[in-house]
Design an enzyme around this catalytic site. Structure first.
Site, PDB file in Angstrom:
ATOM      1  N   LEU A  70       0.817  -1.212   0.000  1.00  0.00           N
ATOM      2  CA  LEU A  70       0.000   0.000   0.000  1.00  0.00           C
ATOM      3  C   LEU A  70       0.849   1.258   0.000  1.00  0.00           C
ATOM      4  CD1 LEU A  70      -2.705  -1.020   2.625  1.00  0.00           C
ATOM      5  CD2 LEU A  70      -2.973  -0.940   0.148  1.00  0.00           C
ATOM      6  N   GLY A  71       1.992   1.219   0.647  1.00  0.00           N
ATOM      7  CA  GLY A  71       2.829   2.403   0.710  1.00  0.00           C
ATOM      8  C   GLY A  71       4.122   2.112   1.444  1.00  0.00           C
ATOM      9  N   THR A  72       5.088   3.024   1.283  1.00  0.00           N
ATOM     10  CA  THR A  72       6.400   2.883   1.900  1.00  0.00           C
ATOM     11  C   THR A  72       6.743   4.177   2.620  1.00  0.00           C
ATOM     12  OG1 THR A  72       7.118   1.393   0.151  1.00  0.00           O
ATOM     13  CG2 THR A  72       8.829   2.379   1.521  1.00  0.00           C
ATOM     14  N   GLY A  73       7.178   4.056   3.860  1.00  0.00           N
ATOM     15  CA  GLY A  73       7.543   5.238   4.636  1.00  0.00           C
ATOM     16  C   GLY A  73       8.911   5.088   5.250  1.00  0.00           C
ATOM     17  N   PHE A  87       9.776   4.505   8.257  1.00  0.00           N
ATOM     18  CA  PHE A  87       9.934   3.475   9.269  1.00  0.00           C
ATOM     19  C   PHE A  87       9.437   2.113   8.820  1.00  0.00           C
ATOM     20  CE2 PHE A  87       9.820   7.041  12.535  1.00  0.00           C
ATOM     21  CZ  PHE A  87      11.172   6.989  12.721  1.00  0.00           C
ATOM     22  N   ASP A 144       2.793  13.087  14.983  1.00  0.00           N
ATOM     23  CA  ASP A 144       3.019  13.061  13.528  1.00  0.00           C
ATOM     24  C   ASP A 144       1.720  13.350  12.783  1.00  0.00           C
ATOM     25  OD1 ASP A 144       4.665  12.933  11.347  1.00  0.00           O
ATOM     26  OD2 ASP A 144       4.540  10.763  11.131  1.00  0.00           O
TER      27      ASP A 144
END
Length: 675
Positions: free
Chosen positions: A351-354, A356, A472
């Site tokens: 779904l996504g990369t961040g 952490f 955050d």
């Protein structure tokens, strides 16, 4: 004799010869007195059997009628027909394994010198199989399933033209005359069977029939294919058989054969056929001497492979468990369940990369609950007990505008956090994908999201049993449910403390552009620093711009400065997102922009609490007059006294040039891209 007479005689002789050749007819009830052309390992036995292969490996054998056959007559080359029938048997060293099969072949040449054994059946090779220039017709009786040729199984009959990828095929068997019931036959049974192949040149139909020799020819063919062979077969061709072996010792026999052009082939007299070797104790002993050790070895190998996979699987799903985690049993997920839920953490589930970790969509195996699973690396165990304790505590948060944190899992060097799945993904993509109109949000949707996030943040700060500082808050951490309601997510950086106590100093974490000045100086994350981040979030939602945006190679736009400049000119509404157009409530836009400036105040105590923010948004409380503020060289300053205001200087993260210990949070949302 005149030339005219000579020509007439020549034409007459040609017609007679062609007529005789095109009606050729032969029958072999055994091959004792035959003059077949043989090559490879093909031999004739003393009792008249044609043995194409002889218990050898990786060999081929051919047997052809010695003279060419004229198929096309002089009068109508497209309407020739032919018929053939033969009796065969395949015997292997093992009752359930075989070394390939037999092909009845119509070929331009006598023999097939460039052919390969094994899967090529002695007819073609790896370079010419499938070439239209072959001009070869074949009927295969194949006992091996070859994926490269699209075989349907390892016991089939197929019609081949110029290659081994059959035009049509069927499992070996026949249709009983009493009701048409299909009955299976095993080509490698070792017992003789009869094949009938008939081509009707007028109807352009090929019929193939198979049956045991103990019954008459079935009325319904096993295979029927409509195909014109006139463009495939030359005028003069050779007919015969080809066979090959692979890794299993196998013998292929032809017991009898009849053939006729332009007519029905004569009936083979079964009683006159030579006898096959008996299936005696010698063959049985082969099974015991060779088969049983091979089977035993296979079972041992299979057992070893099973044990290896069991150990590998157990190691793969091994988790970290410590005694203190027993209290969190209901919040702990099994790694195996998360692995299968995300299909092994496949890229297509990403779904996504961040900063952490990476987030995957998953569906829990038993409950079918849709979840978002974040994999967070943790190389040190220091503080892990306290961190997990806080994660579990946060998992007890329940508010309609928060993304539920369902639990966690620990394995090797990573921590997995499990969240409820949000189908419409992050707010971030709706604000910053202006080239995709389907992602645009109107003002009423944005205002509802703003109020929802404010309500959720109030719950965290004041209404739960402990104070939760999110640390955050930003658009990419606000997720939208199925009805586009805003839900604050990503509690991986959150910290808890008791009401009325002072939060402990921590590392500076957050995202550049949303960090409160005092947080970068002291490392303390408080509810006031959350309010500062919320102010940046308000401006981002209304303006459709990030807190810090690069406009040129060496120039950035500071959003709070941009909005303040618009307010100073008396045109604060001009700062709104151009995609909103005129279809918005101006008073509400102005309210949110001014509230964003107020929350972005550099002095923590001047910022409103989230309870006040909610009252402002609900219009239960009037917003303070921002005319008390004026712009100075160091930011926003107060030029007078008013409610909730003190003298202060506004500093924005763009001026954070002093050395600090800064750790950027996830560059994109914990659950960005479709959660």
């Amino acid at each position: 004799m005149s030339s005219k007479l000579i020509a007439t005689v020549f034409i007459f002789v040609t017609i007679v010869v062609a007529s005789e050749d095109s009606n050729i007819d032969f029958t072999y009830n055994g091959f004792e007195s035959s003059h077949l052309y043989l090559d490879g390992v093909a031999k004739l036995t003393s009792n008249g059997l044609l043995r194409l292969t002889n218990d050898t490996r990786q060999q081929k054998g051919h047997a052809f009628y010695p003279n060419p056959i004229v198929f096309n007559n002089t009068f109508n080359v497209s309407e020739f027909s032919f018929s053939t029938s033969f009796v065969f048997a395949i015997r292997s060293e093992f009752p359930n394994l075989s070394g390939h099969g037999i092909v009845f072949v119509v070929s331009p040449t006598k023999g097939l010198p460039n052919s390969f054994p094994s899967q090529y059946l002695g007819v073609f090779n790896e370079t010419n199989s499938g070439n239209n220039s072959n001009r070869v017709f074949g009927l295969e009786l194949d006992t091996i399933e070859n994926i490269e040729f699209g075989d349907i199984n390892d016991n089939h009959v197929g019609i081949d033209i110029n290659g081994l990828k059959s035009e049509k095929s069927a499992s070996a068997g026949y249709y009983d005359g009493n009701g048409g019931e299909f009955k299976n036959l095993s080509l490698i049974s070792g017992f003789p069977m009869q094949v009938w192949l008939e081509y009707d040149g007028v109807k352009k139909i090929i019929d193939v029939t198979l049956a045991p020799i103990t019954i008459e020819k079935p009325t319904q063919p096993l295979l029927s294919l409509k195909k014109d062979l006139s463009s495939i077969l030359n005028n003069s061709m050779y007919v015969g058989f080809s066979s090959s072996t692979g890794s299993i010792l196998t013998s292929h026999y032809i017991l009898g054969w009849s053939f006729k052009v332009n007519g029905k082939a004569q009936k083979i007299e079964i009683s006159k056929l030579p006898k096959l070797p008996s299936l005696d104790e010698k063959q049985d002993s082969k099974v015991f001497l060779i088969g049983l050790p091979l089977i035993s070895l296979s079972l041992i190998l299979m057992l070893a492979i099973a044990i290896f996979h069991f150990i590998k699987r157990k190691k793969m799903f091994k988790e970290l468990h410590e005694d203190w985690e027993k209290d969190y049993g209901t919040q702990r997920f099994k790694y195996k369940d998360l692995y299968f839920a995300t299909k092994g953490f496949k890229e297509k589930e990403l779904l996504g990369t961040g900063g952490f970790g990476r987030v995957y969509k998953g569906v829990m195996p038993i409950s079918k609950l849709e979840v978002a699973v974040k994999r967070v690396s943790h190389e040190s165990r220091q503080g892990m007990k306290e961190f997990v304790a806080e994660i579990v505590s946060i998992g007890r948060l329940r508010h309609r505008n928060l993304v539920p944190l369902l639990g966690y899992c620990r394995r090797k060097g990573e921590l997995l956090l499990v969240y409820d799945y949000m189908p419409n993904g992050s707010l971030d993509k709706y604000l910053h994908n202006n080239n995709q109109p389907r992602f645009l949000l109107n003002w009423s949707q944005r205002f509802r999201i703003i109020k929802g996030v404010a309500s959720g943040l109030l719950y965290l700060h004041e209404e739960w049993e402990q104070v939760v500082v999110h640390r955050d808050i930003k658009a990419s951490n606000v997720l939208l449910d199925g009805e586009l309601n805003g839900r604050l997510g990503d509690f991986g950086l959150s910290r808890l403390y008791d009401h009325g106590t002072d939060p402990q100093t921590t590392h500076v974490v957050g995202t550049l552009g949303y960090l409160a000045p005092e947080h970068t100086r002291t490392g303390k994350a408080t509810t006031n620093s959350d309010v500062y981040s919320f102010g940046a979030f308000l401006l981002e939602v209304v303006c459709g711009k990030r807190p810090i945006e690069q406009v040129r190679e060496c120039e950035s736009l500071i959003l709070v400065d941009f909005v303040y400049d618009c307010w100073k000119r008396g045109e604060i509404v001009e700062a709104k997102d151009v995609n909103l157009g005129e279809d918005c409530v101006i008073d509400e836009v102005e309210l949110v922009l001014k509230l964003g400036l107020l929350c972005s105040h550099c002095e923590a105590l001047v910022r409103p609490s989230m309870r006040q923010v909610v009252r402002y948004l609900e219009k239960d409380l009037a917003l303070p007059d921002l005319d008390f503020l004026s712009l100075s060289s160091i930011g926003l300053t107060s030029s007078g006294q008013g409610e909730n205001f003190q003298d202060f200087a506004m500093s924005y993260p763009s001026s954070m040039d002093r050395p600090i210990s800064y750790t950027s949070s996830i560059a994109e949302s914990l659950l960005s891209g479709g959660r």
